[in-house]
Design a protein around this motif. Structure first.
Motif, PDB file in Angstrom:
ATOM      1  N   ALA A  42       0.833  -1.208   0.000  1.00  0.00           N
ATOM      2  CA  ALA A  42       0.000   0.000   0.000  1.00  0.00           C
ATOM      3  C   ALA A  42       0.861   1.249   0.000  1.00  0.00           C
ATOM      4  N   LEU A  43       1.902   1.272   0.823  1.00  0.00           N
ATOM      5  CA  LEU A  43       2.781   2.441   0.888  1.00  0.00           C
ATOM      6  C   LEU A  43       3.590   2.594  -0.401  1.00  0.00           C
ATOM      7  N   SER A  44       4.024   1.443  -0.953  1.00  0.00           N
ATOM      8  CA  SER A  44       4.804   1.513  -2.200  1.00  0.00           C
ATOM      9  C   SER A  44       3.960   2.060  -3.334  1.00  0.00           C
ATOM     10  N   PHE A  45       2.738   1.537  -3.456  1.00  0.00           N
ATOM     11  CA  PHE A  45       1.860   2.047  -4.522  1.00  0.00           C
ATOM     12  C   PHE A  45       1.482   3.505  -4.270  1.00  0.00           C
ATOM     13  N   SER A  46       1.341   3.856  -3.007  1.00  0.00           N
ATOM     14  CA  SER A  46       1.046   5.267  -2.706  1.00  0.00           C
ATOM     15  C   SER A  46       2.210   6.147  -3.134  1.00  0.00           C
ATOM     16  N   LEU A  47       3.433   5.686  -2.865  1.00  0.00           N
ATOM     17  CA  LEU A  47       4.610   6.449  -3.277  1.00  0.00           C
ATOM     18  C   LEU A  47       4.683   6.536  -4.791  1.00  0.00           C
ATOM     19  N   ILE A  48       4.415   5.422  -5.474  1.00  0.00           N
ATOM     20  CA  ILE A  48       4.450   5.439  -6.944  1.00  0.00           C
ATOM     21  C   ILE A  48       3.407   6.392  -7.487  1.00  0.00           C
ATOM     22  N   THR A  49       2.214   6.318  -6.887  1.00  0.00           N
ATOM     23  CA  THR A  49       1.143   7.223  -7.327  1.00  0.00           C
ATOM     24  C   THR A  49       1.543   8.676  -7.116  1.00  0.00           C
ATOM     25  N   ALA A  50       2.176   8.940  -5.946  1.00  0.00           N
ATOM     26  CA  ALA A  50       2.627  10.308  -5.677  1.00  0.00           C
ATOM     27  C   ALA A  50       3.682  10.741  -6.688  1.00  0.00           C
ATOM     28  N   LEU A  51       4.572   9.832  -7.086  1.00  0.00           N
ATOM     29  CA  LEU A  51       5.598  10.156  -8.068  1.00  0.00           C
ATOM     30  C   LEU A  51       4.976  10.398  -9.441  1.00  0.00           C
ATOM     31  N   LEU A  60      -5.554  10.486 -10.098  1.00  0.00           N
ATOM     32  CA  LEU A  60      -4.337  10.101  -9.380  1.00  0.00           C
ATOM     33  C   LEU A  60      -4.486  10.322  -7.868  1.00  0.00           C
ATOM     34  N   ILE A  61      -5.112  11.434  -7.503  1.00  0.00           N
ATOM     35  CA  ILE A  61      -5.310  11.689  -6.082  1.00  0.00           C
ATOM     36  C   ILE A  61      -6.232  10.639  -5.462  1.00  0.00           C
ATOM     37  N   SER A  62      -7.299  10.303  -6.203  1.00  0.00           N
ATOM     38  CA  SER A  62      -8.219   9.275  -5.669  1.00  0.00           C
ATOM     39  C   SER A  62      -7.532   7.925  -5.568  1.00  0.00           C
ATOM     40  N   LEU A  63      -6.631   7.618  -6.550  1.00  0.00           N
ATOM     41  CA  LEU A  63      -5.888   6.350  -6.459  1.00  0.00           C
ATOM     42  C   LEU A  63      -4.923   6.366  -5.282  1.00  0.00           C
ATOM     43  N   LEU A  64      -4.302   7.537  -5.065  1.00  0.00           N
ATOM     44  CA  LEU A  64      -3.431   7.655  -3.902  1.00  0.00           C
ATOM     45  C   LEU A  64      -4.204   7.398  -2.618  1.00  0.00           C
ATOM     46  N   LEU A  65      -5.397   7.962  -2.518  1.00  0.00           N
ATOM     47  CA  LEU A  65      -6.229   7.737  -1.334  1.00  0.00           C
ATOM     48  C   LEU A  65      -6.705   6.286  -1.249  1.00  0.00           C
ATOM     49  N   CYS A  66      -6.935   5.671  -2.418  1.00  0.00           N
ATOM     50  CA  CYS A  66      -7.343   4.248  -2.407  1.00  0.00           C
ATOM     51  C   CYS A  66      -6.251   3.380  -1.814  1.00  0.00           C
ATOM     52  N   PHE A  67      -4.997   3.660  -2.204  1.00  0.00           N
ATOM     53  CA  PHE A  67      -3.889   2.888  -1.637  1.00  0.00           C
ATOM     54  C   PHE A  67      -3.772   3.119  -0.136  1.00  0.00           C
ATOM     55  N   LEU A  68      -3.908   4.362   0.254  1.00  0.00           N
ATOM     56  CA  LEU A  68      -3.826   4.655   1.683  1.00  0.00           C
ATOM     57  C   LEU A  68      -5.028   4.103   2.441  1.00  0.00           C
ATOM     58  N   CYS A  69      -6.182   4.041   1.763  1.00  0.00           N
ATOM     59  CA  CYS A  69      -7.393   3.486   2.380  1.00  0.00           C
ATOM     60  C   CYS A  69      -7.199   2.028   2.771  1.00  0.00           C
TER      61      CYS A  69
END
Length: 864
Positions: free
Chosen positions: A607-616, A642-651
């Motif tokens: 989840a954190l890795s995908f969140s980081l990738i999404t942020a990048l 992208l923001i919603s995907l970032l939140l999905c990963f963090l969710c």
């Protein structure tokens, strides 16, 4: 007219008299009269009057129970102590008159009538001389006591019974007697406690074939059954009246022996009279198979207090090892100072007036006094100097037995009651004659009042008192009988029953002090109908058999039994679960998707890795926001996605860790709304691609729909619908922390209860609806010309998205425990990663690695 001095044609054959101002009567039980039954086939022989007594003596055969001679000595010793005590009845001498009952109703009635008549002549209801008989001590067995009480009730003379109380019925109400032995009910409770203590549930019972034996069975059988103890058999010991009946007893005993040995019972409870032990010793001789006789030594005998380790003189050399290790309830007794010396001083030459000692001495020492036979004496001649302490314990004991102790206490009870009676000033209590106190014989009915309230400590320090029913307040000792190979024996006290102790402490026993038969190798004997049901199983009663006979069945799934022979298995507490053997409960593990376990760590890292990738990716897009590839297909829509995907990963992180109230409220609602925003963005992107293509056609009216407004409307409207569903869910039946103790036996699952499962599936269903619409539109528009294949990427991303969530449903329904949260977390990460990878990674590849393709000229060239 009959003279008091006339010779009695039916004299008592054994009696002992010592004169005194007051006389205590005694009913002894020392000898059996062995006779043959009268057939009346021949006329009686006329015998001259002067030879009647000699003929009667010669026609009887006496079999002496030598041990019972101590009862006579105990009474004499008590009288001696009282006469030597200046504080008790001063100036009054006690005497006694003891006669034998011969264990016979006829002789008991005869003896009792003799006691209340004059010494020289039996004249019922007529007293030639003054007879100050104040009370009668006896008898030993309850039938004898009943016969005595029937006579004494007429004259209101107190009777103190040193054996068990007689069986009362409607014809004998209210007989005046005082019971020196503890209550039978206390002994029954003690036997039950003993059986339960050793878990002996399958027992045999031996009783005398009389009313007392029948009463015993009728009393204890229901009592035992209520406590889970069954009677394997009930055998009755015959009562022998004539010599000819011995042969019948032996023949019937062989059948009885076979029945007993065929039983699985290893414990025999024996209830009988004082002489019943002679038949128990006879029991091994009834089998002609030596192996069966040896097997009989593997039984435990439990004797009641009335029975004593007695034998006839001809049984002293018999094998008595079957009694070794037996347990016996005995009347509590103590050693009395001076009693052994008193016994050791007894011999025929130093004793006068004792009509018992001669036959006792001859049979105990197997010798003959010359003056008791006519003609030549055969065998050993008695010297009178033989030592009583040399006799085997089955014939005579130097230490005081329980029955002798009762006799001693009974005599002192009478003396103390008379002492109190003489101390009070009753109008007709006494006359003074020559300065001495003399009692009237007509006043002995008044003695009952003082006997009921008597209370004193005897010379051994024991308290003697009666309850309101005339029974002594005392308990029982539990004795372990140890038989040596040479035939000698000794008693070991291993327990007691104390009626004055608290109910749960009345029974006590020392298991370590007990010596069992060598057959058991000092292991506690077992007496059950079948083997114990081990822990992990329960009992199942066999049809048509007593409940003590049963089968053993394993405990069903989810239940255990910790102890042997449980009636039913039971469930463990909620915090525990059964082990594999189903005999104990193991604490359950608290289970939830934790950050401390491998699965939780992997999902959190993903989840954190995908969140980081999404942020990048978002940073890359924002850094290159003016490039054609970013501007194409609505730049702001890409940012929102992208923001919603970032939140999905963090969710996904909300599904990891111990569920709390806040996380339970946010899990599904945040997931549903954020994913709806993400899917709405994809849908808006798809519709934008379609409208953009249609707007390029000449004269198309779709141009006015192309722009940011339509995309925003789609995102907001679709997201608001999902938000409305979630709001209703939270308002009506919100999720909450819960525990599941049923899904997994070994674990207590800490989870979020969805509250309303219907609303949960509504959220998933609506999200699936949006994904399906996006997939269909993207699929239909996949071949539309586009510079960066946006429609194809969306189609493929939605294919991955739908595949993930279609496989999620059956997996979610079949998962248990923490794996439910893991499945949902994985689905969130996989579907979000699918959207991120399929839509944005190709564009990032061009932006980062193929920047030459990210030019307006390239875009125009491709379109042209």
């Amino acid at each position: 007219m009959v003279s008091c001095r006339d010779r009695d044609p039916h004299p008592v054959l054994h009696e002992y008299h010592q004169s005194g101002d007051l006389i205590v009567g005694g009913i002894a039980s020392q000898a059996f009269i062995v006779v043959s039954p009268t057939t009346f086939t021949e006329p009686p022989i006329a015998v001259p009057d002067d030879l009647v007594y000699e003929v009667k003596l010669s026609s009887f055969g006496f079999v002496v129970i030598a041990k019972n001679y101590q009862h006579i000595l105990a009474l004499g010793f008590a009288i001696k102590e009282i006469n030597e005590n200046p504080q008790l009845l001063p100036n009054i001498t006690f005497g006694f008159h003891i006669s034998d009952s011969y264990f016979s109703a006829k002789w008991t009635y005869r003896t009792t009538m003799q006691l209340i008549s004059t010494l020289e002549r039996l004249v019922p209801n007529y007293i030639c001389d003054q007879n100050n008989m104040v009370s009668v001590i006896g008898g030993l067995d309850s039938p004898i006591s009943l016969h005595v009480a029937t006579i004494l009730d007429i004259f209101k003379i107190p009777q103190l019974i040193y054996g068990p109380a007689p069986v009362m019925n409607d014809k004998t109400p209210g007989l005046p007697f005082y019971q020196m032995a503890p209550k039978e009910a206390l002994q029954y409770a003690g036997i039950l406690s003993l059986l339960l203590h050793f878990n002996w549930t399958w027992i045999g019972v031996f009783t005398m074939d009389d009313d007392n034996g029948e009463k015993f069975v009728q009393t204890v059988a229901p009592l035992f059954l209520e406590s889970g103890i069954c009677l394997a058999f009930v055998e009755k010991i015959p009562v022998i009246t004539f010599v000819t009946e011995i042969e019948d007893m032996v023949q019937g005993g062989e059948e009885r022996f076979d029945r007993v040995m065929a039983s699985k019972a290893n414990v025999f409870v024996t209830y009988g009279d004082s002489y019943s032990m002679v038949f128990v010793i006879w029991f091994p001789l009834l089998s002609r198979n030596p192996n069966m006789t040896e097997k009989l030594k593997g039984k435990v005998w439990i004797m009641t207090a009335q029975m004593d380790f007695t034998s006839f003189v001809f049984q002293t050399d018999w094998d008595m090892q079957i009694i070794h290790g037996s347990l016996s309830f005995t009347i509590h007794s103590n050693d009395l100072p001076g009693f052994k010396l008193f016994v050791q001083s007894r011999n025929p030459s130093s004793t006068t007036g004792d009509g018992f000692i001669t036959d006792f001495w001859q049979q105990a020492f197997l010798c003959t006094f010359p003056n008791t036979v006519v003609g030549k004496v055969d065998g050993v001649i008695c010297t009178g100097l033989e030592k009583l302490e040399n006799l085997p314990g089955s014939l005579f004991e130097m230490s005081m037995t329980g029955h002798s102790y009762n006799i001693y206490n009974a005599v002192h009870t009478v003396a103390h009651a008379l002492h109190v009676m003489s101390s009070l000033r009753f109008p007709h209590r006494a006359l003074v004659d020559g300065g001495e106190l003399k009692f009237h014989s007509q006043q002995w009915w008044q003695l009952h009042r003082f006997l009921q309230s008597v209370s004193f400590n005897n010379s051994a320090g024991d308290l003697v008192s009666f309850d309101q029913n005339g029974a002594i307040v005392a308990g029982f000792d539990i004795i372990n009988w140890i038989i040596s190979p040479n035939g000698s024996f000794h008693r070991v006290k291993v327990g007691k029953i104390n009626p004055q102790a608290p109910k749960n402490q009345m029974f006590s026993i020392d298991d370590i002090a007990i010596t069992w038969q060598s057959w058991f190798n000092q292991v506690r004997p077992v007496s059950v109908c079948n083997d114990y049901c081990y822990p992990g199983s329960s009992k199942k009663v066999k049809e048509g058999e007593p409940f003590c006979c049963y089968d053993c069945i394993p405990c069903p799934e989810g239940k255990i039994s910790k102890h042997e022979d449980t009636n039913d298995c039971y469930k463990c507490p909620d915090e525990y679960y059964p082990d594999k053997n189903r005999n104990s409960c193991i604490p359950r593990d608290i289970s939830f998707l934790s950050y401390e376990e491998s699965l939780g760590i992997c999902l959190a890292c993903c989840a954190l890795s995908f969140s980081l990738i999404t942020a990048l990716v978002l940073r890359t897009f924002m850094k290159n926001h003016n490039t054609p590839i970013v501007k194409a297909n609505n730049r702001n829509l890409s940012y929102t996605l992208l923001i919603s995907l970032l939140l999905c990963f963090l969710c996904a992180l909300l599904f990891i860790g111990r569920p709390q109230k806040l996380t339970c409220l946010l899990r599904q609602t945040a997931f549903g709304i954020i994913f709806s925003v993400a899917v709405s963005c994809v849908l808006a992107k798809t519709i934008t691609v379609v409208l953009a293509f249609m707007a390029t056609k000449p004269g198309s009216r779709m141009r006015k729909w192309v722009g940011k407004g339509l995309a925003n409307v789609i995102i907001l409207s679709c997201s608001l619908i999902q938000a409305s569903i979630c709001t209703v869910w939270l308002a009506t039946s919100p999720p909450f922390p819960d525990v599941d103790i049923h899904s997994v036996a070994e674990e207590i699952i800490v989870e979020c209860n969805e509250g309303s499962i219907t609303m949960f599936y509504c959220v998933l269903g609506y999200m699936g609806f949006l994904a399906s619409v996006s997939f269909m539109i993207a699929f239909l528009s996949r071949k539309l010309p586009d510079s960066f294949n946006e429609a194809k990427f969306i189609t493929f991303s939605m294919l991955v998205f739908c595949s993930v969530w279609l496989s999620f449903v059956p997996t979610y329904l079949s998962a248990k425990g923490k794996y439910i949260a893991a499945v949902e977390t994985f689905s969130i990460l996989a579907s979000s990663a699918g959207l991120l990878g399929c839509i944005f990674l190709p564009k990032c590849y061009i932006i980062v690695f193929r920047s030459e393709l990210n030019r307006k000229e390239q875009l125009i060239r491709i379109k042209s």
